[in-house]
Each structure stands twice: as C-alpha cells, then as structure tokens.
Design a protein around this motif. Sequence first.
Motif, short mmCIF file in Angstrom:
data_model
loop_
_atom_site.label_atom_id
_atom_site.label_comp_id
_atom_site.label_asym_id
_atom_site.label_seq_id
_atom_site.Cartn_x
_atom_site.Cartn_y
_atom_site.Cartn_z
N ARG A 15 111.68 18.16 81.39
CA ARG A 15 113.03 18.38 80.86
C ARG A 15 114.07 17.70 81.73
O ARG A 15 115.04 17.12 81.24
CB ARG A 15 113.31 19.89 80.78
CG ARG A 15 112.59 20.59 79.65
CD ARG A 15 112.67 22.11 79.80
NE ARG A 15 114.06 22.57 79.86
CZ ARG A 15 114.39 23.82 80.20
NH1 ARG A 15 113.44 24.71 80.51
NH2 ARG A 15 115.67 24.18 80.22
N ALA A 16 113.88 17.76 83.05
CA ALA A 16 114.81 17.12 83.98
C ALA A 16 114.83 15.61 83.77
O ALA A 16 115.91 14.98 83.75
CB ALA A 16 114.45 17.46 85.42
N LYS A 17 113.66 15.02 83.61
CA LYS A 17 113.58 13.57 83.37
C LYS A 17 114.29 13.19 82.08
O LYS A 17 114.99 12.18 82.01
CB LYS A 17 112.11 13.12 83.31
CG LYS A 17 111.44 13.00 84.68
CD LYS A 17 110.06 12.38 84.53
CE LYS A 17 109.45 12.09 85.89
NZ LYS A 17 108.15 11.42 85.79
N LEU A 42 117.50 12.13 90.65
CA LEU A 42 118.00 13.48 90.86
C LEU A 42 119.01 13.50 92.00
O LEU A 42 120.07 14.15 91.90
CB LEU A 42 116.83 14.43 91.14
CG LEU A 42 117.16 15.92 91.24
CD1 LEU A 42 117.76 16.41 89.92
CD2 LEU A 42 115.90 16.72 91.57
N ARG A 43 118.71 12.80 93.09
CA ARG A 43 119.65 12.74 94.22
C ARG A 43 120.95 12.06 93.82
O ARG A 43 122.05 12.48 94.22
CB ARG A 43 118.99 12.00 95.40
CG ARG A 43 117.90 12.79 96.10
CD ARG A 43 117.57 12.17 97.44
NE ARG A 43 117.03 10.81 97.30
CZ ARG A 43 115.73 10.55 97.15
NH1 ARG A 43 114.84 11.54 97.10
NH2 ARG A 43 115.31 9.30 97.03
N MET A 51 126.86 17.98 95.01
CA MET A 51 125.91 19.07 95.18
C MET A 51 125.03 18.80 96.40
O MET A 51 124.88 17.66 96.85
CB MET A 51 125.03 19.21 93.93
CG MET A 51 125.81 19.51 92.66
SD MET A 51 124.82 19.30 91.16
CE MET A 51 123.63 20.62 91.37
N ALA A 52 124.48 19.87 96.93
CA ALA A 52 123.52 19.72 98.03
C ALA A 52 122.28 18.99 97.52
O ALA A 52 121.83 19.22 96.39
CB ALA A 52 123.14 21.09 98.59
N LEU A 53 121.73 18.10 98.33
CA LEU A 53 120.58 17.29 97.92
C LEU A 53 119.30 18.13 98.03
O LEU A 53 118.88 18.52 99.12
CB LEU A 53 120.46 16.03 98.78
CG LEU A 53 121.67 15.09 98.74
CD1 LEU A 53 121.41 13.86 99.60
CD2 LEU A 53 121.97 14.67 97.31
N LYS A 54 118.71 18.42 96.88
CA LYS A 54 117.47 19.19 96.83
C LYS A 54 116.51 18.51 95.87
O LYS A 54 116.92 18.02 94.82
CB LYS A 54 117.74 20.61 96.35
CG LYS A 54 118.62 21.43 97.29
CD LYS A 54 118.83 22.83 96.74
CE LYS A 54 119.71 23.67 97.66
NZ LYS A 54 119.93 25.03 97.11
N GLU A 55 115.23 18.49 96.25
CA GLU A 55 114.22 17.89 95.38
C GLU A 55 113.54 18.92 94.50
O GLU A 55 112.83 18.56 93.56
CB GLU A 55 113.18 17.15 96.22
CG GLU A 55 113.74 15.92 96.93
CD GLU A 55 112.65 15.13 97.63
OE1 GLU A 55 111.49 15.59 97.66
OE2 GLU A 55 112.98 14.05 98.16
N ASP A 56 113.74 20.20 94.80
CA ASP A 56 113.13 21.24 93.99
C ASP A 56 113.77 21.25 92.60
O ASP A 56 115.01 21.25 92.48
CB ASP A 56 113.33 22.62 94.64
CG ASP A 56 112.57 22.71 95.96
OD1 ASP A 56 111.62 21.93 96.15
OD2 ASP A 56 112.97 23.54 96.79
N VAL A 57 112.95 21.28 91.58
CA VAL A 57 113.43 21.30 90.20
C VAL A 57 113.34 22.74 89.69
O VAL A 57 112.27 23.22 89.30
CB VAL A 57 112.60 20.37 89.30
CG1 VAL A 57 113.14 20.39 87.88
CG2 VAL A 57 112.61 18.95 89.86
N SER A 58 114.51 23.40 89.71
CA SER A 58 114.56 24.80 89.29
C SER A 58 115.08 24.92 87.86
O SER A 58 115.64 23.97 87.30
CB SER A 58 115.47 25.59 90.23
OG SER A 58 116.81 25.13 90.10
#
Length: 342
Positions: A15-17, A42-43, A51-58
Amino acid sequence: AGLLKAKQQAALVKRAKSALSTLKLYSGAIDDVAGVMMKKALRSWQRQNNMALKEDVSETLVIELERQAILFLEEIEKKEKEEALRIAEAKKVKNRNAVAVVIGNTVYEDSIPEVKFAENDALAMRAFLIDVLGYRQGNIHVVKNATKGKLERYFGNKGNHKGKLFQLINKRQADVTVFYSGHGIPGMENNRGYLLPVDGDPSNPDLTAYPLNLLLENLAKLPSKSMNVYLDTCFSGDSGGGTIIKNISGLYVEIQLPKTPEKIVVITAARAKEPANWDIEAKQGLFTKHLLLALKGEADLVQYGGNNDGEITLGEVERYLDSEMTYEAIKINRQQNATISG
C-alpha cells in the motif's frame, strides 16, 4: 501469529508503494518487498513533510500516505478540469475585441417597485454573449443595481462622452452591446425617455435619471464597429411590479437616434403607454426571454417569418417579437410591442 504479522506488514508495504507511486516519488514495482528504492522514496516523502526519518512502515504512516495520495489525485483532476474549461472557453471566443455593458436594476430606493427579474435578464444576456456571440468573459461588464453615478461612469455625461465604455473600446473598432433591464420613466415636461437608476427619483428625471437621448448620442461618438442596444424597459410610468409615477398617463416618447445611426440598432421592450411585462414562469422579462430566443436562431425559422438561411436579420427579429412576445403578453391580458430603430 508470526506468519500473519508478516503478511500484514507485506500488505502495508504494498500500500505504501502504491501511494508513493501516486505521489510521483516511487517508480518501481508495486510489490510487498521493502527494497532500497522504496525506502529512498519514503525518506524523500518524510523530508517533504518535515517528519522524522523512519523506515518502519506502520498503519498510521500508510494511512497518511494514502490520504496525501488522494489529495494529490484530486488536485490533478481539478487542474485538468480547469485546463479543459480554459481551452473550451478559448474556443468559444470568436470576437476577442467585442465589449458589452450589461445592466440589471432590480432593487430601487424608497417605495419604487422592484424589477423582479432584472438580474436574471442581465445574466442571461451575459451567457448569450459568451456562448453564442463569442465575447470574452472579461470584456463583459455586468452592473447590478446601477446608480446614476455608475451609468455616467460607463456612458459619460452631457459634457463628456468618454466614460469607461469609451476607454474599453478606444482604438479597437469593437462590436459593442449595451443591455439594460430595469425601470424607464417618461419626462413629464419634455416627452423624453429616461433610464431610472436605483437611486433616482421618478418625479424628477432631469436631475436624477439618465436621458435615453444622451445615452444614444454618447454611444454614437464611440469608435465602435457596431452598436446594439437592447432595453428591457418601458417609458410609460408603469411596470410589472406596479406604477412608478403616480397619477399620470403614459407619455409618448420617441427614440431619437444620434447623428450616426448607421452603426446603432436600438430595440426596446415596449411602445409608448405599454409596460414591459414579466414572464413569471421563466423568471425573466418577457422581452429578454423572446429577444434571446430570436437571436439564438428562432427568428430565422420559416414559421416565424424567417428565411432559414442561418443569419438573423433585424427584420426577422422584429417579426419574431411581434409574433411571439406580443402573443405571450396578450395571454396575460397585457399589451406589449417591441420598438426597433436603426
């Protein structure tokens, strides 16, 4: 449980992609693998949104991504519609230099009856000028509830004809349309007709109203290619909403064309002593309704006295109004016959 969580995470990545692709940040395959390209996209999105840079896809992150993707698509659709409308409007423009002043006087001061559908008349004329005659929207000046000052601003006064209309058409040899829907009144002493501004006094037209002769004289001095003047008014002292001037009988007012009448056509809604009536069902002046029908092509039809050659002549308009408008007036037990000069 671990397998279910992995499947849920893979679905979130997919979904993110898809959302990142919609936002034009990701161009790879829409699968469930959180690869380098996806993390880079995403970054980039997170930086754009501070936003803070996070690789976790929540789930929360994906919901926000999808919300922005929807807004992005809506903005694209909006711009596409605006561009399509702009192109469509540009195609309509067939007479780029043409200019119009369109006046609808509805609400008058003191106890003067309102002209119920004058604004509707003005807007209908504006639509006709754009859709049929190809006027540019910016060249049509719609004036609602014009005061005497506004009439003089556009058409000048007795000492100076160079009002705003002169400035709009100066050196352009433009086709010009002047339309007025509102009250007209007779001069009690001089048998002249006046357009009544919303701040005018019907019992004192010389000081507070705008003389019809002055209007035509000033229009004749303008450097226009052609001049069409349509007046949905009468000069009888009566109206569809009641008597404007008490205790008088209508005075005969002869429309006196200026010195150069060859380029000016004047069509008014009614003869002397006749009121300009309304079409309640159509919510328009009876004259405006039938004038626009005539000009849009009905006057050219054989059944109305036309010759069906694709051109509307002044004679055809006159025959159409004499037939259709006058007939409609008779149906409501009123008399109304248009007058045409030029």
